[in-house]
Design a protein around this motif. Structure first.
Motif, PDB file in Angstrom:
ATOM      1  N   SER A  75     -16.113  53.785  35.050  1.00 40.53           N
ATOM      2  CA  SER A  75     -15.329  54.889  34.487  1.00 40.53           C
ATOM      3  C   SER A  75     -13.875  54.832  34.940  1.00 40.53           C
ATOM      4  CB  SER A  75     -15.954  56.236  34.860  1.00 40.53           C
ATOM      5  OG  SER A  75     -17.158  56.431  34.140  1.00 40.53           O
ATOM      6  N   ILE A  76     -13.379  53.631  35.206  1.00 37.01           N
ATOM      7  CA  ILE A  76     -11.963  53.407  35.487  1.00 37.01           C
ATOM      8  C   ILE A  76     -11.502  52.243  34.621  1.00 37.01           C
ATOM      9  CG2 ILE A  76     -10.272  52.692  37.221  1.00 37.01           C
ATOM     10  CD1 ILE A  76     -11.934  54.132  39.317  1.00 37.01           C
ATOM     11  N   VAL A  77     -10.369  52.408  33.947  1.00 36.64           N
ATOM     12  CA  VAL A  77      -9.869  51.384  33.032  1.00 36.64           C
ATOM     13  C   VAL A  77      -9.615  50.079  33.790  1.00 36.64           C
ATOM     14  CG1 VAL A  77      -7.927  50.724  31.561  1.00 36.64           C
ATOM     15  CG2 VAL A  77      -8.886  53.023  31.403  1.00 36.64           C
ATOM     16  N   THR A  78     -10.054  48.970  33.211  1.00 37.60           N
ATOM     17  CA  THR A  78      -9.947  47.658  33.837  1.00 37.60           C
ATOM     18  C   THR A  78      -8.566  47.054  33.624  1.00 37.60           C
ATOM     19  OG1 THR A  78     -12.296  47.254  33.488  1.00 37.60           O
ATOM     20  CG2 THR A  78     -10.921  45.326  33.883  1.00 37.60           C
ATOM     21  N   ILE A  79      -8.002  46.499  34.698  1.00 37.52           N
ATOM     22  CA  ILE A  79      -6.755  45.734  34.616  1.00 37.52           C
ATOM     23  C   ILE A  79      -7.113  44.257  34.532  1.00 37.52           C
ATOM     24  CG2 ILE A  79      -4.701  45.024  35.902  1.00 37.52           C
ATOM     25  CD1 ILE A  79      -4.326  47.704  34.787  1.00 37.52           C
ATOM     26  N   HIS A  80      -6.631  43.580  33.491  1.00 40.46           N
ATOM     27  CA  HIS A  80      -6.911  42.155  33.327  1.00 40.46           C
ATOM     28  C   HIS A  80      -5.843  41.272  33.960  1.00 40.46           C
ATOM     29  CE1 HIS A  80     -10.203  43.208  30.741  1.00 40.46           C
ATOM     30  NE2 HIS A  80      -9.441  43.625  29.740  1.00 40.46           N
ATOM     31  N   HIS A  81      -4.580  41.709  33.862  1.00 39.80           N
ATOM     32  CA  HIS A  81      -3.485  40.812  34.254  1.00 39.80           C
ATOM     33  C   HIS A  81      -2.218  41.628  34.419  1.00 39.80           C
ATOM     34  CE1 HIS A  81      -1.216  37.115  34.567  1.00 39.80           C
ATOM     35  NE2 HIS A  81      -0.459  37.431  33.527  1.00 39.80           N
ATOM     36  N   ALA A  82      -1.332  41.176  35.283  1.00 41.75           N
ATOM     37  CA  ALA A  82      -0.007  41.784  35.443  1.00 41.75           C
ATOM     38  C   ALA A  82       1.005  40.663  35.647  1.00 41.75           C
ATOM     39  CB  ALA A  82       0.008  42.746  36.623  1.00 41.75           C
ATOM     40  N   ALA A  83       2.154  40.779  34.998  1.00 35.24           N
ATOM     41  CA  ALA A  83       3.162  39.725  35.097  1.00 35.24           C
ATOM     42  C   ALA A  83       4.507  40.273  34.625  1.00 35.24           C
ATOM     43  CB  ALA A  83       2.747  38.497  34.271  1.00 35.24           C
TER      44      ALA A  83
END
Length: 505
Positions: A75-83
């Protein structure tokens, strides 16, 4: 008329194809992209070029790191990538939640008590997971809860979250769901502040309004703060909301933190007790290392001799400048899904009792939760369920408890085409001071109506349905600049993906 700003140019991201805009914020825009490998739709949150100072960059990096720590939770939005894009703008690649979020739903439809209880338990599990990681969210509200493709609530926007160590400071919060201690001259708070906002969000889902909002009344920031600080929590006003649930929310939203539930998991267990009393399937806790219930009565005042400080995280000191009242500034880094499809009611469950294995029928499709956590949740409420059964009598055949509503998320099907927003929204001010707005429907269909409201400092307008493509804001509500939002509502209750907005000086 003051035009709403256009979205920033989507960055060119290798391996991604831009599809459309999802939402606009004060410091960032959110776009829908299609990722080529692996092939999937994703939401990409991009900082605005004019917002790239050191403070905003630090907030953006903090949000990426905190959400990445918690992304394993269902129930927490998934982070795939940050750049950082080639043009120098930082961006986050996140899970795309295609269904209407809670902000789009709670004012437009009457949500069932059973569904709200499910959402409440799941969100409480998410908040508890963050707290156990030493993270306070500090801006829990309907707009920051999206809905996954499988119908699960997903908490997002940790842009003003902080760890609980010394020196942690808040950058802002939303008044309608904020506890009194965060609105004080010298703001301060701990995990019980998140408990308050969690309960305020649950209240909003049931009441169709924020807790201290007066429909048709004065809902200025000053008036809201005064009510939050001094007024008792109003009754939800629904006959199907049991007194036990009202009591849970009243305790969780007590003016003084010491009288609230000491943790989010305590709120979850109190909601489970309500489910058991209503003879509903009990929503399991999504916690990987659940602990036995605290020695506190779930719905009453703290027990004598119990030190509820024992389960608190370390406090945080918040500057008075942290308080914001709404609008784009308040939604500075909000990553919200605004694609609105058709709100789907959960179909009734078959009358058969749950399988004797005790395995929950609603194990999240996108992630597996440990069976031990589910079984522990059932043990916690077993006593409450037995009492409820003895009190309410046998409603099902053969001693079986027949749930009134299935916990299983609705089956997915073809995604409906998004409903367009009105265009050519404009207004004129009459001699008496009133303002008349008109707009056009780009794709008129039989049964179309329009949901509109005057934008206020809280950012949460009171919405009304009208048949015609015109409304008049009376003179007593049209002092100064007047801004409204308008959505198209189809006969099947699907609504515009993003409301049109317009202002008249």
């Amino acid at each position: 008329m003051t035009a709403r700003r256009e979205a920033s140019a989507p960055p060119d991201l290798p391996g991604y194809e831009h599809v459309r805009v999802l939402g606009l914020g004060g410091f960032a825009d959110v776009f829908l992209y299609h990722q080529h490998l692996p092939s999937r739709d994703v939401a990409v949150k991009v900082l605005l070029a004019g917002s790239l100072d050191d403070d905003v960059r630090a907030r953006f990096q903090t949000e990426a790191n905190l959400m990445a720590q918690l992304s394993h939770h269902p129930s927490i939005v998934t982070i795939h990538h940050a750049a950082i894009a080639a043009d120098g703008r930082p961006y986050l690649v996140m899970e795309y939640c295609s269904r209407p979020g809670l902000a789009e739903r709670y004012r437009a439809e009457r949500m069932s008590v059973a569904e709200v209880l499910r959402i409440g338990v799941r969100l409480a599990s998410a908040v508890e997971t963050a707290h156990r990681a030493g993270i306070l969210h500090r801006d829990i509200k309907p707009a920051n809860v999206l809905t996954t493709d499988f119908g699960w609530p997903a908490l997002t926007d940790f842009g003003i979250a902080a760890t609980t160590g010394p020196g942690a400071q808040a950058m802002g919060m939303s008044i309608p769901w904020s506890p009194p201690e965060l609105l004080a001259e010298r703001p301060h708070g701990d995990e019980r502040s998140d408990v308050y906002s969690l309960a305020a969000t649950i209240y909003s889902l049931l009441a169709g309004r924020s807790p201290f909002e007066l429909p048709g009344g004065n809902n200025s920031a000053q008036q809201l703060v005064a009510r939050i600080e001094r007024s008792p929590l109003p009754a939800i006003g629904r006959e199907d909301v049991p007194p036990q649930l009202q009591t849970v929310l009243e305790r969780a939203m007590s003016k003084h933190p010491s009288r609230r539930f000491p943790s989010a998991v305590a709120v979850a267990r109190a909601l489970q007790e309500v489910e058991a009393a209503l003879r509903l399937p009990v929503t399991p806790l999504d916690l990987t290392d659940d602990v036995p219930p605290a020695a506190l009565p779930a719905t009453g005042a703290p027990a004598d001799g119990v030190d509820d400080d024992a389960t608190r995280l370390r406090g945080i000191a918040l500057p008075a400048s942290a308080v914001t009242t709404g609008g784009e500034e308040e939604a500075a880094t909000r990553a919200r899904s605004v694609v609105v499809g058709r709100p789907t009611l959960v179909p009734p469950a078959p009358s058969a009792a749950p399988a004797p294995t005790g395995v929950p029928v609603d194990a999240p499709p996108r992630r597996r939760t440990r069976l031990a956590g589910a079984l522990a949740a059932l043990v916690v409420v077993a006593a409450g369920a037995a009492i409820a059964y003895a009190t309410l009598g046998d409603r099902g055949g053969g001693g079986q408890v027949a749930p009134s509503e299935s916990l299983a998320p609705p089956a997915t099907g073809p995604v409906a085409a998004p409903v367009p927003a009105p265009h050519s929204l404009s207004g004129t001010r009459a001699a008496d001071g009133s303002v008349t707005f008109t707009w056009q429907n780009p794709d008129p269909q039989g049964g179309d109506r329009y949901l509109w409201g005057v934008l206020t400092v809280t950012g949460e307008p009171t919405l009304e349905l009208v048949e015609d493509a015109t409304v008049t804001v009376p003179a007593d509500r049209a002092t100064g600049e007047v801004c409204i939002q308008v959505s198209i509502v189809r006969e099947d209750r699907a609504s515009s993906a993003r409301p049109a907005q317009g202002c008249v000086p």
